[in-house]
Design an enzyme around this catalytic site. Structure first.
Site, PDB file in Angstrom:
ATOM      1  N   LYS A  63       0.839  -1.198   0.000  1.00  0.00           N
ATOM      2  CA  LYS A  63       0.000   0.000   0.000  1.00  0.00           C
ATOM      3  C   LYS A  63       0.876   1.249   0.000  1.00  0.00           C
ATOM      4  O   LYS A  63       1.990   1.220   0.514  1.00  0.00           O
ATOM      5  CB  LYS A  63      -0.870   0.024   1.267  1.00  0.00           C
ATOM      6  CG  LYS A  63      -2.004  -0.974   1.285  1.00  0.00           C
ATOM      7  CD  LYS A  63      -2.833  -0.835   2.551  1.00  0.00           C
ATOM      8  CE  LYS A  63      -3.965  -1.836   2.590  1.00  0.00           C
ATOM      9  NZ  LYS A  63      -4.957  -1.637   1.532  1.00  0.00           N
ATOM     10  N   ARG A 102     -10.314 -11.505   1.855  1.00  0.00           N
ATOM     11  CA  ARG A 102     -11.115 -12.584   1.269  1.00  0.00           C
ATOM     12  C   ARG A 102     -10.388 -13.929   1.339  1.00  0.00           C
ATOM     13  O   ARG A 102     -11.025 -14.973   1.366  1.00  0.00           O
ATOM     14  CB  ARG A 102     -11.495 -12.210  -0.178  1.00  0.00           C
ATOM     15  CG  ARG A 102     -10.340 -12.012  -1.091  1.00  0.00           C
ATOM     16  CD  ARG A 102     -10.714 -11.243  -2.357  1.00  0.00           C
ATOM     17  NE  ARG A 102     -10.794  -9.796  -2.139  1.00  0.00           N
ATOM     18  CZ  ARG A 102     -11.075  -8.916  -3.085  1.00  0.00           C
ATOM     19  NH1 ARG A 102     -11.354  -9.320  -4.325  1.00  0.00           N
ATOM     20  NH2 ARG A 102     -11.110  -7.624  -2.829  1.00  0.00           N
TER      21      ARG A 102
HETATM   22  N1  BES Z   1      -8.241  -3.725   4.348  1.00  0.00           N
HETATM   23  C1  BES Z   1      -8.359  -3.334   2.990  1.00  0.00           C
HETATM   24  C2  BES Z   1      -9.656  -2.609   2.697  1.00  0.00           C
HETATM   25  C3  BES Z   1      -9.716  -1.160   3.088  1.00  0.00           C
HETATM   26  C4  BES Z   1      -9.040  -0.206   2.366  1.00  0.00           C
HETATM   27  C5  BES Z   1     -10.519  -0.770   4.128  1.00  0.00           C
HETATM   28  C6  BES Z   1      -9.145   1.122   2.724  1.00  0.00           C
HETATM   29  C7  BES Z   1     -10.632   0.552   4.467  1.00  0.00           C
HETATM   30  C8  BES Z   1      -9.943   1.503   3.773  1.00  0.00           C
HETATM   31  C9  BES Z   1      -8.328  -4.567   2.090  1.00  0.00           C
HETATM   32  O1  BES Z   1      -7.554  -5.616   2.536  1.00  0.00           O
HETATM   33  C10 BES Z   1      -7.776  -4.134   0.791  1.00  0.00           C
HETATM   34  O2  BES Z   1      -6.631  -3.773   0.751  1.00  0.00           O
HETATM   35  N2  BES Z   1      -8.573  -4.178  -0.255  1.00  0.00           N
HETATM   36  C11 BES Z   1      -8.164  -3.764  -1.536  1.00  0.00           C
HETATM   37  C12 BES Z   1      -8.704  -4.734  -2.548  1.00  0.00           C
HETATM   38  C13 BES Z   1      -8.132  -4.555  -3.922  1.00  0.00           C
HETATM   39  C14 BES Z   1      -6.673  -4.940  -3.927  1.00  0.00           C
HETATM   40  C15 BES Z   1      -8.908  -5.421  -4.878  1.00  0.00           C
HETATM   41  C16 BES Z   1      -8.710  -2.373  -1.778  1.00  0.00           C
HETATM   42  O3  BES Z   1      -9.833  -2.077  -1.357  1.00  0.00           O
HETATM   43  O4  BES Z   1      -7.997  -1.558  -2.342  1.00  0.00           O
HETATM   44 MN    MN Z   2      -5.526  -5.416   1.898  1.00  0.00          MN
END
Ligand code: BES
Ligand code: MN
Ligand code: ZN
Length: 492
Positions: free
Chosen positions: A274, A348
């Site tokens: 990230k 997931r």
């Molecule tokens: N924990 C995050 C989701 C999230 C992101 C919650 C920002 C709250 C704020 C999750 O594990 C994630 O990183 N999801 C990705 C999925 C993507 C890679 C398909 C996302 O939402 O960017």
């Molecule tokens: Mn994630």
């Protein structure tokens, strides 16, 4: 803080502070009117200083003819606009004002008015939850604690005590305890709140409330074949855990509600790292797990006549030499293979194995709770959690419970058409679709593992915590989960 229900008159109540509501413009509630009469109009005279905005407050001292030293007026806004949201704002404002003035005990006359079409039990529940929410503090890691003023210890809800109200009070206090637990687990830093810490918290709950508990270790997961969960933990030095917490308060024959909570104690994204901005907030990525522990604590604490199983897959998502790579293919507990195209779509992956595992409890329903997608935040903001279900009756029940709890959800579709997005050339499915409908493709991925029972998924990415100045866990969706389980068991 202790709440109790007792009949009281506002003018003779010996509380440290009597709290009464006033509608604008200058329309007194029955309790305020009694104080006004007792004080020969002194209350009405002071009204010019009370702003009309709902939740504004004005403190009056030493009103003649009134036993309590202090009277707190709370503006309820216009009567015709007065509803659930206004009541909740007024309660919170009262709590904040009481804290400011350092009151030790108070009588909250706001509870006796009609709120929309709600029953008075609703008022009781939301008075307790609203006050406890407003007075929650997380300062255990600050060396200088805020406000040395004595905390509010006792709140009387001036109503005539009847069994349903007493029951609502017990339920609300236990729910508030569960919410506080979920908040604190969320707020704890990721170097403290590790998978092992969550497992220890679950063990503490098990001891305190006589719950059944199992904690599966890495070796157990390997034996079972939880290839997806194991892939997420690869880059981390913290050992993963799969926590199973059982509360059996209902009849033996009643199948349990199984709650599955995402417990990523820190989500760096893994190799699909990230960006740095706000990455600290990914400590809240275990909020689903926290809400499961909070809901179980609430239900056990109130001795609810229900059977509930909490299942919590928990680990960290870190980069490193051992970390899972984009392109890796793993075999899940269900036997399906998954091509991990993005290691940041890790929620997931841990959930799919936990959801397959949940089948062994012969569930009535399974509900998973997860801070799953940024896309859900884009879709619904910070007001509603995303709701998905493979059974419309279940979705409707959850929606009704969410409205009742004022912990609201909004349903999104789970049509098979969305499966197309998860197509992989090399495995049964990929763990990500494209950007379009990101919350839905995530739910659709989970759907592939939940065909054998009634299932709902709550995406709480936008609702489990607040960012900015008020950064912190909200404890959502504990209120909804508790309400759902109780209503599902036939409680009003
Ligand atoms: N924990 C995050 C989701 C999230 C992101 C919650 C920002 C709250 C704020 C999750 O594990 C994630 O990183 N999801 C990705 C999925 C993507 C890679 C398909 C996302 O939402 O960017
Ligand atoms: Mn994630
Ligand atoms: Zn995550």
């Amino acid at each position: 803080m202790e709440f109790s229900i007792t009949t009281l008159s506002p003018e003779t109540a010996k509380a440290g502070c009597v709290v009464v509501g006033v509608h604008s413009p200058k329309e007194l509630t029955p309790a305020a009117r009694r104080l006004d009469q007792a004080s020969r109009g002194a209350l009405r005279k002071a009204l010019a200083d009370l702003p009309a905005k709902t939740g504004s407050t004005l403190l009056l001292r030493a009103l003649p003819g009134v036993a309590a030293e202090r009277v707190l007026l709370v503006s309820l806004g216009e009567r015709k606009e007065y509803g659930e949201a206004q009541y909740r704002d007024a309660v919170r404002a009262a709590a904040a004002a009481l804290r400011e003035l350092g009151a030790k005990d108070a009588a909250l006359f706001l509870v006796d008015g009609k709120v929309g079409s709600q029953h008075i039990t609703w008022n009781v529940r939301h008075a307790v939850l609203g006050m406890r929410d407003a007075l929650y503090r997380f300062d255990q890691l600050k060396t200088q604690k805020k406000a040395a003023s004595p905390a509010l210890e006792r709140v009387v809800l001036p109503l005539s005590a009847k069994a349903p109200l007493e029951q609502a009070l017990v339920e609300a206090q236990a729910t508030a305890d569960g919410i506080a637990l979920a908040k604190t687990l969320g707020n704890l830093p990721p170097n403290v709140c590790t998978p092992a810490y969550l497992a220890d918290e679950a063990k503490k709950l098990a001891r305190q409330f006589k719950l059944g508990i199992d904690v599966l270790e890495r070796a157990d997961m390997q034996k079972l074949g939880m290839g997806a969960l194991l892939a997420v933990t690869n880059g981390s030095h913290q050992p993963p855990k799969l926590i199973v917490l059982r509360y059996a308060g209902g009849p033996k024959s009643a199948k349990p509600v199984v709650l599955v909570g995402k417990g990523i104690t820190f989500d760096t994204g893994g190799i699909s790292l990230k960006p740095a901005g706000e990455m600290d907030e990914m400590k809240f990525d275990m909020s689903g797990a926290g809400s499961v522990l909070g809901a179980v604590r609430a239900l056990a604490g109130m001795k609810a006549p229900v059977n509930v199983v909490g299942v919590i897959p928990t680990c960290e998502n870190m980069p490193g030499g051992q970390a899972t790579r984009p392109g890796d293919i793993v075999t899940t507990l269900s036997g399906q293979t998954v091509e991990i195209l993005n290691t940041d779509a890790e929620g997931r992956l841990i959930l799919c194995d936990a959801l397959s595992y949940a089948a062994r409890f012969d569930p009535d329903v399974v509900i998973d709770i997860a801070t799953l997608t940024g896309a859900c935040v884009v879709a619904l903001g910070h007001v509603a959690s995303g709701l998905f279900a493979n059974d419309q009756k279940l979705a409707d029940e959850i929606r009704a419970a969410a409205d009742d709890a004022y912990d609201r959800v909004w349903q999104l579709p789970l049509w098979e058409d969305y499966q197309e997005g998860l197509r992989s050339n090399f495995a049964d499915a990929a763990n990500v679709g494209g950007r379009p409908g990101g919350a839905i493709t995530a739910a659709s991925f989970l759907h592939r593992f939940t065909r054998k029972y009634r299932w709902a998924h709550l995406d709480v990415a936008g609702t489990a915590w607040k960012s900015g100045r008020e950064k912190g866990s909200t404890g959502r969706p504990v209120p909804l989960l508790v309400r759902y389980v109780l209503r599902h068991a036939g409680r009003k």
